[in-house]
Every structure is written in structure tokens, then in C-alpha cells.
Scaffold this motif. Sequence first.
Motif, mmCIF file in Angstrom:
data_model
loop_
_atom_site.group_PDB
_atom_site.id
_atom_site.type_symbol
_atom_site.label_atom_id
_atom_site.label_comp_id
_atom_site.label_asym_id
_atom_site.label_seq_id
_atom_site.Cartn_x
_atom_site.Cartn_y
_atom_site.Cartn_z
ATOM 1 N N ALA A 173 -125.995 -59.966 -39.049
ATOM 2 C CA ALA A 173 -126.631 -60.909 -39.968
ATOM 3 C C ALA A 173 -125.917 -62.252 -39.881
ATOM 4 N N ARG A 174 -126.631 -63.318 -40.251
ATOM 5 C CA ARG A 174 -126.056 -64.669 -40.129
ATOM 6 C C ARG A 174 -124.746 -64.792 -40.903
ATOM 7 N N GLU A 175 -124.686 -64.229 -42.106
ATOM 8 C CA GLU A 175 -123.470 -64.328 -42.909
ATOM 9 C C GLU A 175 -122.302 -63.627 -42.225
ATOM 10 N N ALA A 176 -122.588 -62.480 -41.590
ATOM 11 C CA ALA A 176 -121.536 -61.752 -40.891
ATOM 12 C C ALA A 176 -121.087 -62.517 -39.652
ATOM 13 N N GLN A 177 -122.028 -63.158 -38.952
ATOM 14 C CA GLN A 177 -121.687 -63.959 -37.780
ATOM 15 C C GLN A 177 -120.671 -65.042 -38.137
ATOM 16 N N GLU A 233 -131.021 -66.394 -23.834
ATOM 17 C CA GLU A 233 -130.650 -65.946 -25.177
ATOM 18 C C GLU A 233 -129.741 -66.941 -25.893
ATOM 19 N N TRP A 234 -129.290 -67.978 -25.198
ATOM 20 C CA TRP A 234 -128.368 -68.918 -25.822
ATOM 21 C C TRP A 234 -128.973 -69.565 -27.058
ATOM 22 N N GLY A 235 -130.225 -69.995 -26.932
ATOM 23 C CA GLY A 235 -130.866 -70.670 -28.058
ATOM 24 C C GLY A 235 -130.951 -69.798 -29.295
ATOM 25 N N ASP A 236 -131.187 -68.480 -29.102
ATOM 26 C CA ASP A 236 -131.311 -67.573 -30.235
ATOM 27 C C ASP A 236 -129.998 -67.447 -31.004
ATOM 28 N N ARG A 237 -128.889 -67.608 -30.304
ATOM 29 C CA ARG A 237 -127.585 -67.469 -30.961
ATOM 30 C C ARG A 237 -126.990 -68.818 -31.366
ATOM 31 N N LEU A 238 -127.677 -69.885 -31.032
ATOM 32 C CA LEU A 238 -127.105 -71.222 -31.218
ATOM 33 C C LEU A 238 -126.804 -71.523 -32.680
ATOM 34 N N SER A 239 -127.693 -71.132 -33.574
ATOM 35 C CA SER A 239 -127.497 -71.449 -34.986
ATOM 36 C C SER A 239 -126.184 -70.872 -35.500
ATOM 37 N N GLY A 240 -125.891 -69.617 -35.145
ATOM 38 C CA GLY A 240 -124.645 -69.006 -35.584
ATOM 39 C C GLY A 240 -123.431 -69.671 -34.983
ATOM 40 N N ILE A 289 -116.654 -58.861 -42.658
ATOM 41 C CA ILE A 289 -115.914 -58.871 -41.398
ATOM 42 C C ILE A 289 -115.758 -57.455 -40.859
ATOM 43 N N VAL A 290 -115.396 -56.520 -41.730
ATOM 44 C CA VAL A 290 -115.214 -55.131 -41.302
ATOM 45 C C VAL A 290 -116.529 -54.557 -40.780
ATOM 46 N N ARG A 291 -117.621 -54.784 -41.512
ATOM 47 C CA ARG A 291 -118.923 -54.259 -41.077
ATOM 48 C C ARG A 291 -119.348 -54.879 -39.748
ATOM 49 N N ALA A 292 -119.088 -56.170 -39.586
ATOM 50 C CA ALA A 292 -119.477 -56.851 -38.349
ATOM 51 C C ALA A 292 -118.763 -56.243 -37.146
ATOM 52 N N LYS A 293 -117.469 -55.976 -37.282
ATOM 53 C CA LYS A 293 -116.724 -55.370 -36.184
ATOM 54 C C LYS A 293 -117.281 -53.994 -35.848
ATOM 55 N N LYS A 294 -117.633 -53.218 -36.865
ATOM 56 C CA LYS A 294 -118.174 -51.883 -36.627
ATOM 57 C C LYS A 294 -119.526 -51.954 -35.914
ATOM 58 N N VAL A 295 -120.348 -52.921 -36.314
ATOM 59 C CA VAL A 295 -121.662 -53.072 -35.675
ATOM 60 C C VAL A 295 -121.500 -53.407 -34.193
ATOM 61 N N LEU A 296 -120.611 -54.339 -33.886
ATOM 62 C CA LEU A 296 -120.406 -54.722 -32.486
ATOM 63 C C LEU A 296 -119.820 -53.573 -31.669
ATOM 64 N N ALA A 297 -118.908 -52.806 -32.279
ATOM 65 C CA ALA A 297 -118.336 -51.665 -31.563
ATOM 66 C C ALA A 297 -119.401 -50.611 -31.291
ATOM 67 N N LYS A 298 -120.247 -50.344 -32.271
ATOM 68 C CA LYS A 298 -121.306 -49.352 -32.104
ATOM 69 C C LYS A 298 -122.312 -49.787 -31.044
ATOM 70 N N PHE A 356 -120.063 -66.620 -28.722
ATOM 71 C CA PHE A 356 -121.400 -66.068 -28.538
ATOM 72 C C PHE A 356 -121.453 -64.587 -28.913
ATOM 73 N N ILE A 357 -120.358 -63.861 -28.697
ATOM 74 C CA ILE A 357 -120.316 -62.466 -29.131
ATOM 75 C C ILE A 357 -120.386 -62.392 -30.657
ATOM 76 N N SER A 358 -119.651 -63.270 -31.328
ATOM 77 C CA SER A 358 -119.654 -63.284 -32.791
ATOM 78 C C SER A 358 -121.022 -63.655 -33.345
ATOM 79 N N ALA A 359 -121.825 -64.345 -32.540
ATOM 80 C CA ALA A 359 -123.171 -64.730 -32.967
ATOM 81 C C ALA A 359 -124.218 -63.748 -32.432
ATOM 82 N N HIS A 360 -123.808 -62.533 -32.134
ATOM 83 C CA HIS A 360 -124.726 -61.533 -31.579
ATOM 84 C C HIS A 360 -125.873 -61.258 -32.557
ATOM 85 N N PRO A 361 -127.101 -61.130 -32.059
ATOM 86 C CA PRO A 361 -128.244 -60.919 -32.957
ATOM 87 C C PRO A 361 -128.188 -59.625 -33.751
#
Length: 474
Positions: A183-187, A239-246, A218-227, A175-180
Motif C-alpha cells: 500500500a502507498r502508506e507502507a511504501q 513498470e517505472w511509471g506505476d511505481r513513480l508516485s511512491g 514497516i513490519v508488515r511491508a517487510k513481510k509482504v516483500l519477503a512473501k 523501486f523495491i520499496s515502491a513495489h505495487p
Amino acid sequence: MDRPRQAEDQPRLNLAEAARRPETDPPHQGGFESARRTVEATWRIEAARIIAVVTRYVGDFALAEDFAQEAFADALRTWPESGSPRNPAAWLTTAAKRKAIDHWRRRDRFDDRVADLGRDLLATTGSVGTAAAASTVGSSRPGPRPTEIPDPATAGADLPWDPDTIDDDVLRLLFISAHPALAREAQLALTLRVVGGLTTEQIARAFLLPIPTVQQRIVRAKKVLAKAEVRFELPPANEWGDRLSGVLGSLYLMFSEGHVATSGSDWMRPELALDALRLVRVAAGLLPREPEVHGLVALMAFTASRFPARLDRTGAPVLLADQDRTRWDRSLIRLGHASLNRSTDLREARGTYTIQAQIAAVHASAHTIADTDWERIVALYGDLGSIRPSAITDLNQAIAIAEARGPAAGLERVDAIAESGVLSRYHLIPSVRGELLARLGDVAEARDELLRAAKLATNDRERAVLEYKARQLR
């Protein structure tokens, strides 16, 4: 002929990155090879759990992945001499936690040194502004900290894993990896790397993308989550449904990599596929009213039911037409039908996973390859293509057309797909063309196509099958 997997289908440890082999082989060469095999196997099976546990501990899963990689590197350096531990996963988890402890101790020493410098500066200048700054130096520590520091000698002693804790931690990671914020590709790329254990090369092939593109995502995704300072916890239920697709997309790709590995010496990675099935069933329990969750459970269950018959005693692939269907897992087929019925009962309009599950159900219901309702499969692939157009879907439909209406009809469709050039870097088109040309009696061209497919194949077992087929054509 087994169906090519969907392009939307589907961190295995890179030993060269984790630790370099000594310039001169150690005296116990067998010890190094044994340790390497143990490390590789543990990474494939336990990496997601180890990273999830360490992420819960440090609160930052980019750091957690670094600590886990360092722990695996330590294992390669020490296990050849000391021998592999009885519980490799526990050893590695403890080692990764020690890395975290060392990291925070270094941070503390650094912060203390900065605080000393700030006090010296205050004593020199007497500035009120500087005093305010110095009063905060050393007290603000960016980034999460562990809530407790366990005794390294006993850390991880409660392993092997508690099944409830495993699912909870890995699901949090999903669910963290599918954080809104991503972007979907990064998820998808991040989840496959951290949770699925896939290399960037494998992810790139799954998405039909260049490797550097996947690395950057992958690198950008990690930076976004850290920020964003994303906490290691399940999001609120609303919020589960919003992240379900990812989450579902990532699990689908994980399962597909387990079903047919993109590279390596093994044709399948069943432990990865079954782990994806287990996680999607957990997701179905969290969101019982979401039809596509049940559709994905059904698709995975039908496909996994064939696993016992997909390899012979030597580990070589057994294609669908040659499988002993009495070995198919009937309990998984029953789960597939129950989940498929649940999905269609919840919503009349079918999603992509539900349609693919319906295709898999046709195969599961056929007693022999000749009993398969290929026209039904042709129609279902048409439905799938109308929702999500894909060259892989078109190729699968062409194979079904060849089975239903003859190889000439199928070859015509395959050639039309080949002209688009979308799959030109992959072995799928020449392997299917070679099969169909052989059925039509064009032996010379069929052999050339199969050999071309073998050169493009990145999985050793798949390459061997294609070369064997080419040799059989005289």
C-alpha cells in the motif's frame, strides 16, 4: 519567518537498540564517545548505501537491514578499543557481509541436520512417501542466497563508493520499496526507514501518526516483500511509471527531513536532503517525460539553494527574512528554473510538486524579503490546497496572507486552522500565532504561545530559537 514544511514532506541508527553501553564506562571514555559519534555519522550518511550493497549480496533487504544493524552494533563494541577505521563504511559493509556468511553457514548446518534426520527416518520406515520427502530435505533452502562468498579480509576493499554503483543500488532499493504489492502508506514508511535513515518517531511526525502505527506498517511491508520473493533489481521500464508516485513521495519526505530535522541537536541534515536531490535527478533521467519528476527536482533545487545561508557560524538557524541572499547557490537556482520550465512544458495541468516549485521560485527570484510577491504565493497555496487539501498547506497560506495583507488577516486564518485540532500536538500553530501576536503588539499572549511552541518542539535548535524569541518579548 521560515515556512513550516508540508506535512507530506519528508534508518537513523538507534544506538540504544543496536548496542547497550556497558554498565560501567570503559577506561577510555573518550574512545567510546568518539566511536559513538563516528557510528552515528556513518549511519546518517552511508546507511542506505550499505544496506543496498548488502541487499544486492543476499537478495533480501529485510535481512540486509538486520545484518547492517548488527555490524553497527559490533562497531560500537570494538571501535572504542581499536579506534575507528580509516574507511568506516567499508569496515561496516564487510562486517555486514560476514554476518550474511555466518547466517548461511548456520542455515547449511541446520539443513544438513534435517537431511540426516530424514535419512534416519527413511531407514526406519522404508516409506515411499517418506523417501520422496527425505530426498528433498536439505535441498530446498527458502529465501535468497548470496551468489558468492568473498574473502572477509578483502570484502568492501573497493570502497569508497563508485558513484555509478551507489545510485544504481540505492535506486533499486527505492523501486523495491515502491513495489505495487505494498500500500502507498507502507511504501513511504518503508522507504524512509530503510533508504532515508529516519527513525519511526521521525516518520510518525512526518505523517502525523502514532508511532506504533508506523512500526506496524514497516513490519508488515517487510513481510509482504519477503512473501512475494521480490528480487533486488530495477523493475522493467514499463513498470517505472506505476511505481513513480511512491518513489517521488519518499524522496520528497527524505528531503524535507534534511531541510528541517524533526528531532535531534541539528536543525538541518543537509547530506540527507542532497542525497534525495541526487536520487530524484537520477529518476528524472530514467523518466524524462514525467513532468512531476522535474517538478520535484525544481522544488528541491530551489530549496537547497538556500542551505548555505540557513545556519550561522554556531549552527543556529537563520530564518528566511534574515538570510544573506548573496550566499544562495545560484547554480541550484538555475537548475530549479530549468527543471520547472521542463515540467510545465510537458503538461499544462500542474501537479503538487510543480506548484510547490513555483512557490519556491517566487522566493528564489526575490532580492529581499520585502520584494517577495506574497499575493502570488497566496494564490499558489490556494491552487495546491485545491489539489491536495492539508492543514499544513492552509497554515503556509495563512503565513503568506499575513505577509501580504497584515498580521491580523493571517492570525484570523491561523485561528480557524487551530480550531480544527489537526495540528494540536505540534509546535507549528503556537509558533506562528506567537509571531503574529507579537507583530500586533500583544506581547504577553505572544510570549505564552512561543513558550508553548518550544515545549512541543522536538528539534533542539528549533526549541532554542522559540525560547530566545520568547525571552526577547518584554
